[in-house]
Write a protein that holds these residues in place. Structure first.
Motif, PDB file in Angstrom:
ATOM      1  N   ALA A   7       0.836  -1.207   0.000  1.00 61.36           N
ATOM      2  CA  ALA A   7       0.000   0.000   0.000  1.00 61.36           C
ATOM      3  C   ALA A   7       0.869   1.254   0.000  1.00 61.36           C
ATOM      4  N   ARG A   8       1.904   1.253   0.827  1.00 63.75           N
ATOM      5  CA  ARG A   8       2.815   2.410   0.868  1.00 63.75           C
ATOM      6  C   ARG A   8       3.522   2.595  -0.472  1.00 63.75           C
ATOM      7  N   SER A   9       3.887   1.497  -1.103  1.00 68.34           N
ATOM      8  CA  SER A   9       4.542   1.569  -2.423  1.00 68.34           C
ATOM      9  C   SER A   9       3.615   2.196  -3.459  1.00 68.34           C
ATOM     10  N   VAL A  10       2.354   1.797  -3.442  1.00 66.06           N
ATOM     11  CA  VAL A  10       1.374   2.350  -4.381  1.00 66.06           C
ATOM     12  C   VAL A  10       1.175   3.851  -4.124  1.00 66.06           C
ATOM     13  N   VAL A  11       1.083   4.216  -2.859  1.00 68.52           N
ATOM     14  CA  VAL A  11       0.928   5.639  -2.518  1.00 68.52           C
ATOM     15  C   VAL A  11       2.159   6.414  -2.970  1.00 68.52           C
ATOM     16  N   MET A  12       3.349   5.871  -2.737  1.00 66.81           N
ATOM     17  CA  MET A  12       4.578   6.561  -3.146  1.00 66.81           C
ATOM     18  C   MET A  12       4.619   6.747  -4.665  1.00 66.81           C
ATOM     19  N   GLN A  13       4.292   5.709  -5.409  1.00 67.69           N
ATOM     20  CA  GLN A  13       4.302   5.808  -6.863  1.00 67.69           C
ATOM     21  C   GLN A  13       3.277   6.819  -7.350  1.00 67.69           C
ATOM     22  N   ILE A 107       9.518   4.702  10.311  1.00 62.15           N
ATOM     23  CA  ILE A 107      10.860   5.042   9.817  1.00 62.15           C
ATOM     24  C   ILE A 107      11.421   3.903   8.962  1.00 62.15           C
ATOM     25  N   ASN A 108      11.326   2.683   9.451  1.00 63.81           N
ATOM     26  CA  ASN A 108      11.860   1.541   8.693  1.00 63.81           C
ATOM     27  C   ASN A 108      11.159   1.361   7.352  1.00 63.81           C
ATOM     28  N   GLU A 109       9.845   1.532   7.338  1.00 63.54           N
ATOM     29  CA  GLU A 109       9.101   1.402   6.078  1.00 63.54           C
ATOM     30  C   GLU A 109       9.548   2.473   5.079  1.00 63.54           C
ATOM     31  N   ALA A 110       9.738   3.688   5.565  1.00 60.97           N
ATOM     32  CA  ALA A 110      10.187   4.769   4.677  1.00 60.97           C
ATOM     33  C   ALA A 110      11.587   4.477   4.129  1.00 60.97           C
ATOM     34  N   ILE A 111      12.460   3.966   4.971  1.00 56.67           N
ATOM     35  CA  ILE A 111      13.814   3.625   4.519  1.00 56.67           C
ATOM     36  C   ILE A 111      13.748   2.543   3.443  1.00 56.67           C
ATOM     37  N   GLU A 112      12.901   1.547   3.645  1.00 58.23           N
ATOM     38  CA  GLU A 112      12.755   0.485   2.645  1.00 58.23           C
ATOM     39  C   GLU A 112      12.222   1.030   1.320  1.00 58.23           C
ATOM     40  N   LEU A 113      11.243   1.932   1.386  1.00 54.89           N
ATOM     41  CA  LEU A 113      10.749   2.558   0.152  1.00 54.89           C
ATOM     42  C   LEU A 113      11.869   3.308  -0.549  1.00 54.89           C
ATOM     43  N   ALA A 114      12.662   4.030   0.225  1.00 47.19           N
ATOM     44  CA  ALA A 114      13.772   4.795  -0.353  1.00 47.19           C
ATOM     45  C   ALA A 114      14.790   3.872  -1.015  1.00 47.19           C
ATOM     46  N   LYS A 115      15.092   2.770  -0.363  1.00 41.93           N
ATOM     47  CA  LYS A 115      16.044   1.816  -0.943  1.00 41.93           C
ATOM     48  C   LYS A 115      15.499   1.197  -2.226  1.00 41.93           C
TER      49      LYS A 115
END
Length: 145
Positions: A7-13, A107-115
């Motif tokens: 879900a976070r990935s879809v929102v980021m995209q 924080i960890n989820e955001a770091i993973e999205l960034a990576k």
């Protein structure tokens, strides 16, 4: 991939595309298309909408926090991916229910999205900015006790 991470990935995209086109495209249409394309059958669609809606409702506050936490980087100079990952991470860190999304998870989820989506140093940059904000929030909460 876990449902909330997806879900976070879809929102980021979706935020990326919206931001790339200078916020002139309809974000609702972008999100619906990306959800259908990248997360067909996802169980927690409500989380996607809640996350996006919360970010958009608080985007000016979130952007000011980014500017304060990363003063060497004017918001327009931060890469589109990093800028939107920070928006997601800060929204979850500051506005989500801490029992539902603990700060370290945000924080960890955001770091993973960034990576996954950002550049070589995106994870470190995101970690630095969110870590700075987290420390400040913790200091404020201790003052209030």
């Amino acid at each position: 991939m876990a449902s909330r991470h997806l879900a976070r990935s879809v929102v980021m995209q979706s935020l990326y595309e919206w931001d790339f086109y200078n916020k002139k495209k309809d974000l609702t249409i972008i999100l619906e298309r990306n959800t259908d394309e990248f997360a067909p059958g996802i169980e927690d669609k409500d989380f996607i909408w809640q996350l996006l809606t919360g970010i958009i409702q608080n985007i000016s506050k979130i952007d000011k926090i980014i500017e304060k936490a990363a003063p060497e980087w004017p918001i327009e100079q931060i890469s589109i991916v990093d800028r939107n990952v920070l928006r997601i991470g800060l929204y979850e860190l500051l506005y989500e229910d801490k029992k539902e999304v603990p700060p370290k998870v945000a924080i960890n989820e955001a770091i993973e999205l960034a990576k996954n989506f950002g550049g070589e140093n995106s994870g470190k940059f995101i970690n630095g900015v969110l870590g700075t904000v987290y420390k400040e929030v913790m200091t404020e909460e201790k003052k209030d006790e």
